[in-house]
Scaffold this active site. Structure first.
Site, short mmCIF file in Angstrom:
data_model
loop_
_atom_site.label_atom_id
_atom_site.label_comp_id
_atom_site.label_asym_id
_atom_site.label_seq_id
_atom_site.Cartn_x
_atom_site.Cartn_y
_atom_site.Cartn_z
CG HIS A 183 -0.10 0.11 2.81
ND1 HIS A 183 0.33 -1.36 2.88
CD2 HIS A 183 -0.50 1.01 3.33
CE1 HIS A 183 0.91 -0.52 4.04
NE2 HIS A 183 0.54 0.24 4.73
CG HIS A 190 -3.90 -0.27 5.76
ND1 HIS A 190 -4.21 -0.77 7.43
CD2 HIS A 190 -3.15 0.37 5.53
CE1 HIS A 190 -3.10 0.22 7.53
NE2 HIS A 190 -1.81 1.26 6.37
CG ASP A 236 4.72 2.59 7.24
OD1 ASP A 236 3.58 3.03 6.39
OD2 ASP A 236 4.46 2.16 8.43
CG HIS A 237 4.06 -0.22 4.43
ND1 HIS A 237 3.91 -1.74 4.63
CD2 HIS A 237 3.41 0.20 5.47
CE1 HIS A 237 3.52 -1.86 5.96
NE2 HIS A 237 3.37 -0.84 6.10
CG HIS A 241 0.00 4.64 5.04
ND1 HIS A 241 -0.59 3.33 5.88
CD2 HIS A 241 -1.16 5.50 4.69
CE1 HIS A 241 -1.79 4.66 5.91
NE2 HIS A 241 -1.95 5.50 5.47
#
Length: 268
Positions: free
Chosen positions: A64, A145, A68-69, A66
């Site tokens: 996804h 999510h 941090d990914h 975001h």
């Protein structure tokens, strides 16, 4: 790739930002003669290069959008196009809808759109998406999510399987994705919308009949040892923590030790 094992190396498992010695979410899956970079959170590109150069990565898969990914896709773009790499063809990039425009929106600095597609051959994920990379099959399912997000199942020619939750709350699609997998890597950021707690991760592993559970993305207010204990109260198989640099090798198994009488996958 010098052997035919299926393994996953933890490049980082921190949330919501990198910690000293631990990058955000990122993993290197190796098997079937190929390497797949799974999630590219902040700090994971540098860790990836401990094990493989960018030119040795056969595909990238993103759960996804975001940061941090996926944030290290930005510097990977520069590395692929402007570092000492000869790129014969763009690297396959499997990610959520809109991933190419999201990258271009950050990378573009003038009137001409940044040529993201020169670095990445973008293929957008959808529920049930399947891709073959060398001897691996990558299957994706939509998970819960609060935004477009996906879980991943990797299977090699020998039938060995790894499942990865990405970020999501307990949901039937994740349980089905992880069904009978030898190794299930599940986030445990904390109970609440869009995430698993450690206990919920244990329950999802149990309901899926997974062989081993690896807890990742453990929330900053929870010690990994506590998370492992809480998951183990609900899952009878092996439970481990995704420490940075950890390597988990998958072997076939003849039984499903984690399976008990299933409870609803969405129970909290």
């Amino acid at each position: 790739m010098v052997d035919d094992s299926l393994r996953i190396t933890v490049l980082g498992s921190a949330t919501p930002c990198p910690q000293a010695g631990n990058a955000c979410s990122g993993y290197l899956v190796e098997g079937g003669g190929v390497r797949v970079w799974v999630d590219a959170g902040s700090g994971t590109l540098g860790e990836l290069r401990r094990y493989a150069g960018l030119a040795e990565v056969d595909a990238v898969w993103i759960s996804h959008l975001h940061a941090d990914h996926c944030a290290d896709l930005l510097t990977a773009y520069y590395g692929l196009l402007y570092a000492d790499i000869r790129l014969d063809a763009p690297v396959p990039l499997y990610g959520p809808p809109g991933i190419a425009d999201r990258l271009a929106g950050f990378l573009t600095n003038g009137s001409r759109r940044s040529p993201v597609e020169d670095a990445f051959a973008v293929e957008e994920l959808y529920d049930g998406h399947e891709a073959r990379v060398g001897g691996l099959v990558l299957r994706s399912r939509s998970v819960e999510h609060g935004m477009p997000a996906f879980g991943l199942r990797v299977e090699d020619r020998a039938g060995r399987r790894i499942a990865y939750s990405g970020d999501c709350e307990p949901c039937p699609a994740l349980v089905e994705l992880a069904r009978d997998c030898e190794l299930f890597v599940c986030e445990a950021d904390g109970e609440g919308p869009g995430h698993h707690s450690a206990a919920q991760a244990g329950r999802s592993a149990r309901d899926a009949g997974a062989g081993r559970l690896v807890l990742t993305h453990v929330g900053p207010r929870t010690e990994p040892e506590r998370a492992v204990r809480e998951a183990a109260e609900r899952f009878s198989g092996s439970v481990e923590y995704a420490a940075p640099g950890g390597v988990f090798t998958v072997t076939r198994r003849s039984r499903t030790p984690g399976r008990t009488t299933p409870s609803p996958a969405s129970s909290r």
